[in-house]
Design an enzyme around this catalytic site. Structure first.
Site, PDB file in Angstrom:
ATOM      1  N   SER A  83     -22.062 -26.578  48.192  1.00 59.52           N
ATOM      2  CA  SER A  83     -21.095 -27.539  47.689  1.00 59.52           C
ATOM      3  C   SER A  83     -21.123 -27.478  46.176  1.00 59.52           C
ATOM      4  CB  SER A  83     -21.437 -28.955  48.182  1.00 59.52           C
ATOM      5  OG  SER A  83     -20.662 -29.927  47.523  1.00 59.52           O
ATOM      6  N   LYS A 162     -19.182 -25.060  57.205  1.00 59.71           N
ATOM      7  CA  LYS A 162     -18.405 -24.482  56.102  1.00 59.71           C
ATOM      8  C   LYS A 162     -17.186 -23.813  56.700  1.00 59.71           C
ATOM      9  CE  LYS A 162     -17.955 -23.351  51.698  1.00 59.71           C
ATOM     10  NZ  LYS A 162     -18.236 -24.162  50.519  1.00 59.71           N
ATOM     11  N   SER A 232     -17.564 -28.717  54.502  1.00 61.61           N
ATOM     12  CA  SER A 232     -17.143 -28.142  53.232  1.00 61.61           C
ATOM     13  C   SER A 232     -16.152 -27.028  53.521  1.00 61.61           C
ATOM     14  CB  SER A 232     -18.344 -27.590  52.449  1.00 61.61           C
ATOM     15  OG  SER A 232     -19.225 -28.626  52.066  1.00 61.61           O
ATOM     16  N   GLU A 302     -16.450 -40.183  49.950  1.00 62.70           N
ATOM     17  CA  GLU A 302     -15.008 -40.047  49.808  1.00 62.70           C
ATOM     18  C   GLU A 302     -14.463 -41.220  48.989  1.00 62.70           C
ATOM     19  OE1 GLU A 302     -11.095 -38.455  50.814  1.00 62.70           O
ATOM     20  OE2 GLU A 302     -13.122 -37.650  50.823  1.00 62.70           O
ATOM     21  N   GLN A 354     -15.225 -38.045  58.164  1.00 64.31           N
ATOM     22  CA  GLN A 354     -16.677 -37.856  58.241  1.00 64.31           C
ATOM     23  C   GLN A 354     -17.344 -39.177  57.863  1.00 64.31           C
ATOM     24  OE1 GLN A 354     -17.350 -34.119  55.807  1.00 64.31           O
ATOM     25  NE2 GLN A 354     -15.111 -34.204  55.964  1.00 64.31           N
ATOM     26  N   GLY A 359     -16.005 -44.228  53.035  1.00 66.60           N
ATOM     27  CA  GLY A 359     -17.459 -44.176  52.908  1.00 66.60           C
ATOM     28  C   GLY A 359     -17.964 -42.780  53.181  1.00 66.60           C
TER      29      GLY A 359
END
Length: 371
Positions: A83, A162, A232, A302, A354, A359
């Protein structure tokens, strides 16, 4: 019986694998036992963040010298999930996940950390962010759970995926072949890819059923979410790379993982509760002795799309100078690092579906106390 090891290593720059190299050369780490990497590089975290590919290329070159396999083969065998973006107090670092054999007589705990990995088949540009993508992720997650030997879905605590995204070039090639990508915008594609990954994890863990969603649900129906998914997306992969972390009675070792949802960017209680699940008190900060037990901290977050946090307006989504994901990574990293007392934490933005909307989630791996 298998035993999991997790090493948290610092880096001086995105291609710095010197700490891992020293551990391999000293015999502390057996290169063939390395099964996955999860880390934070100091890039921008966007489509053009090439620090992720730079690290991956350097890693595979290092391991290749010690295991006798070409880097091109290793990159298809060892998930390397990076990330980008180490805003604020975050420190560039990477976690090395290893699996070794262990004598069953050495068991000290009823269950311990279990690791499983898997790769999906490549995802075509026109499938990114659609049901076909979701189902590819779900199949790979199920395979990783099986590889980990985790018998029950509730023993899975964190699923890192990923996903590939659609670049302008990939979109153009698909269109030329008569296919229609969901979007030709790479940034939007990353968000749709993360959403597909989250739906795939939820489907694999029976958090949702196949009939609970359609293509239009992604980035739309935020009642659908997985509290154990961390997704990701990037240009450096063409398939879905999966790392499943859970606990299993068939594994040995002293490590254990726990997870909790974070209701919003100020949910310090979620951090305290997940630490308490591992018998680590935070009052208000983890002690130096207990901090030494922590092997890994994994967080998704987020910026709240409703524009408010606990009733008060935030400006992350309106800032044209700094990307909203960079804002939220820096803010949440400060909150988490302040509790655990260490900036080497994996805090990743883009938490669509997610954990709770606005959150995210936090997972911690720590050594278990004896007795």
């Amino acid at each position: 019986m298998k035993t999991a090891r997790v090493l948290r290593l610092s880096m001086a720059h995105p291609g710095d694998l010197s700490e891992l190299a020293r551990l391999i050369e000293s015999g502390t780490v057996i290169a063939s036992e390395v099964v996955a990497i999860i880390g934070k590089t100091e890039g921008n975290g966007g489509v053009n963040d090439f620090t992720r590919g730079y690290f991956t290329q350097t890693l595979m070159g290092l391991l290749s010298k010690h295991v006798g396999k070409p880097p091109e083969q290793l990159v298809r065998e060892i998930p390397c999930v990076l990330s980008g973006g180490t805003e604020g107090v975050m420190s560039p670092h990477y976690h090395v996940f290893c699996i070794s054999g262990a004598d069953a007589s050495a068991r000290h705990h009823r269950s311990a950390l279990a690791i499983g990995t898997a790769f999906s088949t490549p995802v075509a540009a026109e499938d990114v962010g659609r049901r076909a993508h979701v189902e590819r992720v779900a199949a790979a997650v199920r395979e990783a759970i099986k590889n980990a030997g985790i018998e029950r879905a509730d023993e899975v605590h964190f699923v890192q995926v990923k996903c590939p995204c659609v670049t302008v070039a990939r979109a153009s090639a698909a269109i030329a072949a008569g296919k229609t990508p969901l979007t030709s915008d790479p940034n939007k594609s990353m968000a749709f890819a993360r959403a597909a990954g989250a739906f795939g994890v939820a489907l694999a863990l029976d958090e949702i059923k196949s009939g609970d969603f359609d293509d239009a649900s992604l980035l739309s129906d935020f009642s659908i979410q997985s509290p154990r998914a961390s997704i990701s997306s990037g240009v450096e992969v063409e398939c879905n790379e999966v790392v499943v972390l859970g606990n299993s009675a068939s594994w040995g070792g002293d490590l254990r993982i726990a997870h909790r949802p974070m209701s919003d960017a100020l949910d310090i209680g979620g951090i305290v509760r997940v630490l308490a699940d591992l018998d680590i008190p935070a009052s208000p900060q983890v002690s130096a002795v207990d901090a030494a037990r922590i092997a890994c901290v994994l967080v998704k977050c987020e910026p709240d799309r409703r524009g408010k946090i606990r009733g008060n307006r935030h400006t992350m989504l309106d800032d044209t100078d700094i990307n909203a994901q960079r804002h939220i990574r820096g803010a949440v990293a400060g909150l988490v690092a302040g509790v655990v007392g260490d900036g080497r934490i994996f805090v990743s933005g883009g938490a669509e579906h997610q954990g709770p909307d606005g959150g995210g989630l936090i997972a911690v791996i720590a050594s278990q106390q004896q007795g």
